[in-house]
Motif scaffolding. Structure first.
Motif: not given
Length: 197
Positions: A46-60
């Protein structure tokens, strides 16, 4: 004549068995999900980045969280009856925490976009300052929620790494692990304890 009778009986039994199998599959399609074996290289992909999802797709991300919660829900019971290893239970719980953090970051990214849109609408005279203030208040709440989720994620990853190190040391003392496994677990723990920039 005897050969023909035996052939007919065997054909009837095979047809009955196929019909019974089809009925069982249609009645309970997901009654027994078989998990693949847990391999060392699959543990922490699992990527352990604290960055938000690249597309910001909250529903996904919400769907991922719900799936992770369902997978983790019965894991403790499965561990107690011997179906799952303790490490798999820990990984499922950690996945839930990671998904919660990702969801908080995705919501934060969306709120930042909303604030930027509100600011441009206020500048163009299409929106009021009250709406902008409401968006900024929501952004502040989501920023705090994202920070809490990130701290919870960091703590969970650290706890998992410590448990893995203890497990590897115990396996090494029993002769079931290699020194390199213990070294890898120590490196992972040191990496998580290192100060973030």
């Amino acid at each position: 004549m005897l050969t023909l009778s035996a052939t007919l009986v065997a054909t009837a039994i095979a047809a009955l068995a196929a019909d019974q199998l089809a009925q069982n599959e249609s009645e309970e399609p997901d009654s027994f999900d078989i998990e693949p074996p847990l391999l060392k290289q699959n543990l922490s992909n699992e990527p352990s980045s604290d960055m938000p999802a690249p597309d910001g797709d909250v529903a996904r991300v919400e769907k991922q969280l719900e799936r992770a919660k369902r997978n983790a829900a019965g894991a403790e019971r499965l561990y107690k009856i011997g179906v799952l290893a303790k490490v798999e239970v820990e990984q499922r719980v950690l996945k839930v925490v990671r998904c919660e953090s990702d969801l908080a970051n995705a919501r934060l990214a969306r709120a930042k976009e909303d604030v930027a849109a509100q600011e441009s609408q206020v500048a163009a005279g299409e929106s009021t300052k009250d709406e902008l203030e409401a968006a900024k208040a929501a952004l502040a709440q989501l920023t705090e929620a994202a920070q809490v989720a990130a701290a919870k994620r960091e703590r969970a990853e650290l706890d998992t790494a410590e448990a893995n190190l203890r497990r590897q040391k115990k396996l090494l003392s029993l002769g079931s692990a290699h020194r390199s496994d213990v070294d890898r677990a120590q490196e992972k723990l040191a990496e998580l304890k290192a100060p973030k920039n």
